[in-house]
Motif scaffolding. Structure first.
Motif, mmCIF file in Angstrom:
data_model
loop_
_atom_site.group_PDB
_atom_site.id
_atom_site.type_symbol
_atom_site.label_atom_id
_atom_site.label_comp_id
_atom_site.label_asym_id
_atom_site.label_seq_id
_atom_site.Cartn_x
_atom_site.Cartn_y
_atom_site.Cartn_z
ATOM 1 N N UNK A 26 -27.651 24.010 -36.118
ATOM 2 C CA UNK A 26 -26.746 23.243 -35.261
ATOM 3 C C UNK A 26 -25.854 24.220 -34.508
ATOM 4 N N UNK A 27 -25.856 24.112 -33.210
ATOM 5 C CA UNK A 27 -25.039 24.992 -32.393
ATOM 6 C C UNK A 27 -24.109 24.155 -31.534
ATOM 7 N N UNK A 28 -22.971 24.721 -31.205
ATOM 8 C CA UNK A 28 -22.042 24.029 -30.316
ATOM 9 C C UNK A 28 -22.555 24.145 -28.888
ATOM 10 N N UNK A 29 -22.000 23.304 -28.002
ATOM 11 C CA UNK A 29 -22.430 23.367 -26.625
ATOM 12 C C UNK A 29 -21.226 23.306 -25.712
ATOM 13 N N UNK A 30 -21.442 23.037 -24.443
ATOM 14 C CA UNK A 30 -20.397 23.243 -23.440
ATOM 15 C C UNK A 30 -19.189 22.344 -23.619
ATOM 16 N N UNK A 31 -19.339 21.189 -24.265
ATOM 17 C CA UNK A 31 -18.224 20.251 -24.376
ATOM 18 C C UNK A 31 -17.340 20.641 -25.554
ATOM 19 N N UNK A 32 -16.365 21.456 -25.316
ATOM 20 C CA UNK A 32 -15.478 21.945 -26.356
ATOM 21 C C UNK A 32 -14.186 21.142 -26.363
ATOM 22 N N UNK A 33 -13.512 21.007 -27.503
ATOM 23 C CA UNK A 33 -12.263 20.251 -27.553
ATOM 24 C C UNK A 33 -11.195 20.926 -26.707
ATOM 25 N N UNK A 34 -10.340 20.131 -26.110
ATOM 26 C CA UNK A 34 -9.273 20.669 -25.268
ATOM 27 C C UNK A 34 -8.108 21.109 -26.138
ATOM 28 N N UNK A 35 -7.054 21.568 -25.469
ATOM 29 C CA UNK A 35 -5.867 22.033 -26.187
ATOM 30 C C UNK A 35 -4.895 20.900 -26.488
ATOM 31 N N UNK A 36 -5.311 19.658 -26.235
ATOM 32 C CA UNK A 36 -4.434 18.521 -26.491
ATOM 33 C C UNK A 36 -4.185 18.398 -27.993
ATOM 34 N N UNK A 37 -2.928 18.138 -28.357
ATOM 35 C CA UNK A 37 -2.588 17.944 -29.761
ATOM 36 C C UNK A 37 -2.755 16.468 -30.126
ATOM 37 N N UNK A 38 -3.173 16.239 -31.355
ATOM 38 C CA UNK A 38 -3.438 14.883 -31.813
ATOM 39 C C UNK A 38 -2.584 14.554 -33.035
ATOM 40 N N UNK A 39 -2.240 13.263 -33.142
ATOM 41 C CA UNK A 39 -1.529 12.750 -34.306
ATOM 42 C C UNK A 39 -2.471 11.808 -35.043
ATOM 43 N N UNK A 40 -2.574 11.964 -36.354
ATOM 44 C CA UNK A 40 -3.470 11.127 -37.147
ATOM 45 C C UNK A 40 -2.683 10.034 -37.863
ATOM 46 N N UNK A 41 -3.153 8.811 -37.733
ATOM 47 C CA UNK A 41 -2.547 7.667 -38.401
ATOM 48 C C UNK A 41 -3.570 7.088 -39.386
ATOM 49 N N UNK A 42 -3.113 6.795 -40.604
ATOM 50 C CA UNK A 42 -3.994 6.258 -41.631
ATOM 51 C C UNK A 42 -3.418 4.966 -42.213
ATOM 52 N N UNK A 43 -4.297 4.132 -42.723
ATOM 53 C CA UNK A 43 -3.824 2.898 -43.347
ATOM 54 C C UNK A 43 -4.987 2.004 -43.711
ATOM 55 N N UNK A 44 -4.687 0.701 -43.847
ATOM 56 C CA UNK A 44 -5.712 -0.265 -44.221
ATOM 57 C C UNK A 44 -5.491 -1.569 -43.478
ATOM 58 N N UNK A 45 -6.578 -2.306 -43.268
ATOM 59 C CA UNK A 45 -6.535 -3.632 -42.653
ATOM 60 C C UNK A 45 -6.942 -4.632 -43.728
ATOM 61 N N UNK A 46 -6.091 -5.656 -43.942
ATOM 62 C CA UNK A 46 -6.326 -6.596 -45.031
ATOM 63 C C UNK A 46 -6.203 -8.035 -44.547
#
Length: 426
Positions: A26-46
């Motif tokens: 498996x090799x990477x290709x031209x579409x690389x992640x940008x320098x944008x920072x991300x926030x992760x949200x976790x939880x549950x749906x009930x």
């Protein structure tokens, strides 16, 4: 290497049986992640009424193409660019009223979202005009070019495949894939490239036979019933099905017909299930269906072309699900899930081996893609590819980076924890 070919109405889906490991780079290709920072949200749906977890609830970041889905335990993980703090998220699932919440409601962990069950008596709604289910399905297929995306798209998706022997996870594969999605009015097949992938298989527990669904991500991508009509609902074959109306419902607060379908000819394994069709546009927005394999001899004769000496292999249950999402008035593939149960009987063993293969893929982001150089800039995988054997990612908490994934279920998380412990001991 032994190959176990499995045919569906003239089209091949396959299980590979290996007596030695097969590795795919498996090799990477031209579409690389940008320098944008991300926030992760976790939880549950009930369920608001009883607190039970809701699986396959769709979470979509409004005014964007970012989305994810809850796992079997109702848990989710959603990664959002940190410059979208004013955004809202819509949560929807069949049988429940949709809910839209500001992103400020979400937390880094333990976010709890309660959905109310749909209780409206939809049978009385005058919007339902269709009286012939067969004609409604024909109209659904005829409007494919109008209702679904007509431009080339580049989709980012998360794929997971698990193999269980009895109750034990014996193989776990995960990947972030890039899908070059051709228009629904085009006969061109979709193209797939692996961006990140990891896999761990306990070959000892597979009776020295490594069982793997051929195609990996393609197995769920081909569930796109409106793109690949040749697999189930071929327009010229509609007369070979019985159609009937079930009670209507609402999906994402839209009125929806529910059409039962079943193949008339039951001499071979036959399809049956439910189509969920948008009442206003006659668009297929969801399908739940199965392949009946009660006749084991017929299933074995139709499906199994090659098998190890001294064994009898046959499927016992085949279930499928596909969901579509809407963007700017056009619909596209959003989620696919396949479940296959099968049995391997060995002549010299008292007990048989029961396996369950689950594979699912969710589109987590997509964009229009007008360039024609994608083939040249990506390392494409063949539909027959076998997932890579690379366990390094299981010990790396940052393996997926900013990519949205399906939160692991408890049983899968336990398997990952075992892999991590094993790697730490080595």
């Amino acid at each position: 290497m032994r190959i176990l070919d499995i045919k569906f109405n003239g089209y091949t889906k396959s299980l590979l049986m290996f007596f030695s490991m097969l590795f795919v780079a498996v090799q990477s290709f031209a579409f690389q992640p940008s320098d944008i920072k991300y926030v992760e949200y976790k939880g549950e749906v009930v369920n608001a009424r009883n607190g039970r977890p809701i699986s396959s609830a769709y979470l979509a970041l409004n005014n964007s193409n970012i989305s994810t889905i809850t796992n079997a335990d109702g848990e989710f993980s959603l990664k959002v660019p940190d410059d979208l703090t004013e955004a809202t998220v819509t949560i929807s699932v069949l049988g429940f009223q949709s809910k839209t919440l500001p992103l400020s409601y979400f937390k880094g962990s333990n976010t709890r979202i309660e959905l109310d069950e749909t209780v409206e008596e939809l049978e009385e709604v005058s919007l339902y005009k269709a009286t012939n289910p067969s004609l409604l399905v024909k109209e659904m297929l005829d409007k494919k070019n109008v209702n679904y995306i007509s431009d080339n798209s580049l989709m980012t998706s998360f794929y997971r495949e698990t193999i269980k022997k009895g109750w034990s996870n014996v193989s776990l594969s995960e990947a972030v894939v890039k899908i070059y999605k051709s228009p629904y009015n085009s006969s061109k097949k979709d193209l797939v490239s692996l961006y990140k992938a990891r896999k761990s298989t306990d070959y000892d527990k597979l009776d020295t036979v490594a069982l793997k669904l051929r195609g990996g991500p393609f197995n769920t991508l081909y569930l796109d019933m409106m793109k690949y009509t040749e697999y189930v609902l071929r327009p010229e074959m509609l007369d070979s099905y019985e159609f009937s109306f079930d009670d209507p419902t609402k999906i994402n607060d839209r009125y929806t017909y529910v059409v039962n379908f079943k193949e008339i000819d039951e001499s071979d394994p036959w399809y049956y299930g439910k189509l969920f069709i948008d009442a206003e546009t006659s668009t297929l927005v969801k399908a739940d269906y199965s392949l009946n394999v009660d006749d084991r001899d017929a299933a074995a004769a139709m499906f199994v072309k090659k098998k190890p000496s001294g064994s009898k292999v046959y499927p016992t249950e085949l279930n499928y699900q596909v969901n579509y999402a809407q963007n700017d008035g056009k619909w596209h593939y959003a989620y696919g899930k396949a479940q296959m149960d099968y049995v391997v009987n060995w002549k010299r063993k008292i007990f048989n081996s029961k396996y369950k293969i689950n594979s699912e893929m969710v589109v987590t982001d997509w964009q229009e893609y007008a360039d024609n150089d994608w083939k040249k800039s990506a390392d494409l995988i063949h539909p027959n590819v076998v997932m890579v054997d690379d366990v390094s990612g299981f010990a790396d908490a940052e393996f997926w980076g900013s990519n949205n994934i399906i939160e692991p279920e408890k049983s899968i998380q336990n398997a990952i924890d075992k892999i991590k412990r094993k790697m730490d001991d080595e």
